[in-house]
Design an enzyme around this catalytic site. Structure first.
Site, PDB file in Angstrom:
ATOM      1  N   TYR A  31       0.786  -1.231   0.000  1.00 57.65           N
ATOM      2  CA  TYR A  31       0.000   0.000   0.000  1.00 57.65           C
ATOM      3  C   TYR A  31       0.825   1.293   0.000  1.00 57.65           C
ATOM      4  O   TYR A  31       0.260   2.384  -0.043  1.00 57.65           O
ATOM      5  CB  TYR A  31      -0.947   0.003   1.216  1.00 57.65           C
ATOM      6  CG  TYR A  31      -1.909  -1.167   1.211  1.00 57.65           C
ATOM      7  CD1 TYR A  31      -2.825  -1.322   0.175  1.00 57.65           C
ATOM      8  CD2 TYR A  31      -1.886  -2.127   2.222  1.00 57.65           C
ATOM      9  CE1 TYR A  31      -3.700  -2.397   0.156  1.00 57.65           C
ATOM     10  CE2 TYR A  31      -2.766  -3.209   2.219  1.00 57.65           C
ATOM     11  CZ  TYR A  31      -3.668  -3.335   1.173  1.00 57.65           C
ATOM     12  OH  TYR A  31      -4.529  -4.408   1.147  1.00 57.65           O
ATOM     13  N   ASN A  82     -13.192   3.829  -1.052  1.00 54.70           N
ATOM     14  CA  ASN A  82     -12.317   2.671  -0.906  1.00 54.70           C
ATOM     15  C   ASN A  82     -12.857   1.895   0.290  1.00 54.70           C
ATOM     16  O   ASN A  82     -12.566   2.210   1.443  1.00 54.70           O
ATOM     17  CB  ASN A  82     -10.860   3.079  -0.667  1.00 54.70           C
ATOM     18  CG  ASN A  82      -9.942   1.843  -0.627  1.00 54.70           C
ATOM     19  OD1 ASN A  82     -10.427   0.704  -0.594  1.00 54.70           O
ATOM     20  ND2 ASN A  82      -8.642   2.071  -0.608  1.00 54.70           N
ATOM     21  N   HIS A  88     -15.215  -6.659  -0.731  1.00 50.99           N
ATOM     22  CA  HIS A  88     -15.376  -8.043  -1.175  1.00 50.99           C
ATOM     23  C   HIS A  88     -16.492  -8.776  -0.440  1.00 50.99           C
ATOM     24  O   HIS A  88     -16.736  -9.942  -0.713  1.00 50.99           O
ATOM     25  CB  HIS A  88     -14.047  -8.788  -0.983  1.00 50.99           C
ATOM     26  CG  HIS A  88     -12.856  -7.981  -1.430  1.00 50.99           C
ATOM     27  ND1 HIS A  88     -12.688  -7.599  -2.739  1.00 50.99           N
ATOM     28  CD2 HIS A  88     -11.814  -7.435  -0.737  1.00 50.99           C
ATOM     29  CE1 HIS A  88     -11.570  -6.874  -2.834  1.00 50.99           C
ATOM     30  NE2 HIS A  88     -11.032  -6.757  -1.634  1.00 50.99           N
ATOM     31  N   ASP A  95     -25.734  -1.845  -0.940  1.00 49.92           N
ATOM     32  CA  ASP A  95     -27.119  -1.368  -0.928  1.00 49.92           C
ATOM     33  C   ASP A  95     -27.194   0.110  -0.565  1.00 49.92           C
ATOM     34  O   ASP A  95     -28.047   0.845  -1.084  1.00 49.92           O
ATOM     35  CB  ASP A  95     -27.956  -2.191   0.063  1.00 49.92           C
ATOM     36  CG  ASP A  95     -28.290  -3.583  -0.471  1.00 49.92           C
ATOM     37  OD1 ASP A  95     -28.035  -3.845  -1.665  1.00 49.92           O
ATOM     38  OD2 ASP A  95     -28.783  -4.418   0.313  1.00 49.92           O
ATOM     39  N   HIS A 108      -8.974   1.759  -5.238  1.00 48.44           N
ATOM     40  CA  HIS A 108      -8.097   0.889  -4.452  1.00 48.44           C
ATOM     41  C   HIS A 108      -6.655   1.302  -4.701  1.00 48.44           C
ATOM     42  O   HIS A 108      -6.294   1.655  -5.832  1.00 48.44           O
ATOM     43  CB  HIS A 108      -8.268  -0.576  -4.846  1.00 48.44           C
ATOM     44  CG  HIS A 108      -9.663  -1.064  -4.645  1.00 48.44           C
ATOM     45  ND1 HIS A 108     -10.160  -1.372  -3.399  1.00 48.44           N
ATOM     46  CD2 HIS A 108     -10.681  -1.240  -5.522  1.00 48.44           C
ATOM     47  CE1 HIS A 108     -11.427  -1.742  -3.524  1.00 48.44           C
ATOM     48  NE2 HIS A 108     -11.771  -1.655  -4.800  1.00 48.44           N
ATOM     49  N   LEU A 109      -5.872   1.231  -3.642  1.00 48.76           N
ATOM     50  CA  LEU A 109      -4.441   1.517  -3.798  1.00 48.76           C
ATOM     51  C   LEU A 109      -3.763   0.414  -4.606  1.00 48.76           C
ATOM     52  O   LEU A 109      -2.994   0.665  -5.533  1.00 48.76           O
ATOM     53  CB  LEU A 109      -3.773   1.625  -2.417  1.00 48.76           C
ATOM     54  CG  LEU A 109      -4.258   2.780  -1.556  1.00 48.76           C
ATOM     55  CD1 LEU A 109      -4.809   2.276  -0.237  1.00 48.76           C
ATOM     56  CD2 LEU A 109      -3.142   3.765  -1.316  1.00 48.76           C
ATOM     57  N   SER A 110      -4.031  -0.837  -4.205  1.00 47.71           N
ATOM     58  CA  SER A 110      -3.412  -1.967  -4.898  1.00 47.71           C
ATOM     59  C   SER A 110      -4.300  -2.376  -6.070  1.00 47.71           C
ATOM     60  O   SER A 110      -5.477  -2.003  -6.126  1.00 47.71           O
ATOM     61  CB  SER A 110      -3.248  -3.135  -3.914  1.00 47.71           C
ATOM     62  OG  SER A 110      -4.512  -3.561  -3.433  1.00 47.71           O
ATOM     63  N   ARG A 119     -10.052 -11.285  -3.693  1.00 47.59           N
ATOM     64  CA  ARG A 119     -10.114  -9.818  -3.880  1.00 47.59           C
ATOM     65  C   ARG A 119     -10.582  -9.445  -5.286  1.00 47.59           C
ATOM     66  O   ARG A 119     -10.766  -8.268  -5.596  1.00 47.59           O
ATOM     67  CB  ARG A 119      -8.746  -9.192  -3.623  1.00 47.59           C
ATOM     68  CG  ARG A 119      -8.278  -9.332  -2.193  1.00 47.59           C
ATOM     69  CD  ARG A 119      -6.968  -8.585  -1.968  1.00 47.59           C
ATOM     70  NE  ARG A 119      -6.263  -9.136  -0.828  1.00 47.59           N
ATOM     71  CZ  ARG A 119      -6.443  -8.770   0.437  1.00 47.59           C
ATOM     72  NH1 ARG A 119      -7.317  -7.820   0.719  1.00 47.59           N
ATOM     73  NH2 ARG A 119      -5.764  -9.329   1.408  1.00 47.59           N
TER      74      ARG A 119
HETATM   75  C1  DQA Z   1      -7.718  -2.238  -0.782  1.00 44.78           C
HETATM   76  C2  DQA Z   1      -7.742  -3.658  -1.349  1.00 44.78           C
HETATM   77  C3  DQA Z   1      -8.556  -4.577  -0.462  1.00 44.78           C
HETATM   78  O1  DQA Z   1      -8.563  -5.896  -0.986  1.00 44.78           O
HETATM   79  C4  DQA Z   1      -7.975  -4.625   0.940  1.00 44.78           C
HETATM   80  O2  DQA Z   1      -8.765  -5.424   1.794  1.00 44.78           O
HETATM   81  C5  DQA Z   1      -7.726  -3.275   1.513  1.00 44.78           C
HETATM   82  C6  DQA Z   1      -7.242  -2.200   0.656  1.00 44.78           C
HETATM   83  C7  DQA Z   1      -6.799  -1.298  -1.590  1.00 44.78           C
HETATM   84  O3  DQA Z   1      -6.945  -0.092  -1.463  1.00 44.78           O
HETATM   85  O4  DQA Z   1      -5.923  -1.778  -2.307  1.00 44.78           O
HETATM   86  O5  DQA Z   1      -7.850  -3.081   2.716  1.00 44.78           O
HETATM   87  O6  DQA Z   1      -9.036  -1.712  -0.864  1.00 44.78           O
END
Ligand code: DQA
Length: 156
Positions: A31, A82, A88, A95, A108-110, A119
């Site tokens: 991250y 985020n 997931h 909703d 998402h960062l990743s 994921r």
């Molecule tokens: C995340 C990706 C998710 O799978 C993970 O549980 C996170 C961070 C991301 O920003 O990459 O907590 O949302």
């Protein structure tokens, strides 16, 4: 269009889910080293340069995130979400996004598609306007640009 009018149609809620308060020290290989506060500061000044107003909520609790979405009704013109691990799993968050009917950009960062299979499924993706995944802290800036693009498109 005068400044006040533009700002009133450009309010963006940035919502962050579980464990993102630990950004900077949490799994930096995954991250990065940027803290959530640094991300928020950068977004705030970028938003101001674009005559937009921004609010931030981070919570480790699903219900608080849902409450924050409910509170955004009538204030936010767009949301950047985020949902972290709740991406997931949370039907409730999904909703809430549908119920609020506020244009949403998922970030998402990743790159969630380069990681474990669990994921790869996002319960938010198909109720969001679009998804940005894999650019580290810069995903949020891209998310803000996307949110403002959506609002410009709507307003034009
Ligand atoms: C995340 C990706 C998710 O799978 C993970 O549980 C996170 C961070 C991301 O920003 O990459 O907590 O949302």
């Amino acid at each position: 269009m005068d400044g006040a009018k533009r700002e009133s149609g450009r309010r963006v809620l940035v919502l962050n889910g579980p464990n993102l308060n630990l950004l900077g020290r949490r799994e930096p290989d995954q991250y990065g080293h940027t803290t959530l506060k640094e991300i928020e500061d950068e977004l705030r000044s970028y938003a101001a340069s674009q005559v937009a107003e921004v609010r931030f909520v981070q919570s480790n609790h699903e219900g608080e995130l849902i409450d924050a979405i409910h509170k955004a009704i009538g204030w936010a013109d767009a949301m950047i979400v985020n949902a972290a691990s709740l991406t997931h799993s949370s039907v409730g968050l999904r909703d809430a996004i549908i119920a609020a009917a506020i244009p949403t950009v998922e970030v998402h960062l990743s790159n969630i598609y380069r990681r474990e299979e669990f994921r790869h499924r996002s319960l938010i993706a198909d109720v969001a306007a679009g998804q940005i995944t894999g650019f580290g802290a810069f995903s949020y800036r891209l998310g803000m640009e996307a949110a403002l693009y959506l609002l410009d498109k709507k307003g034009s």
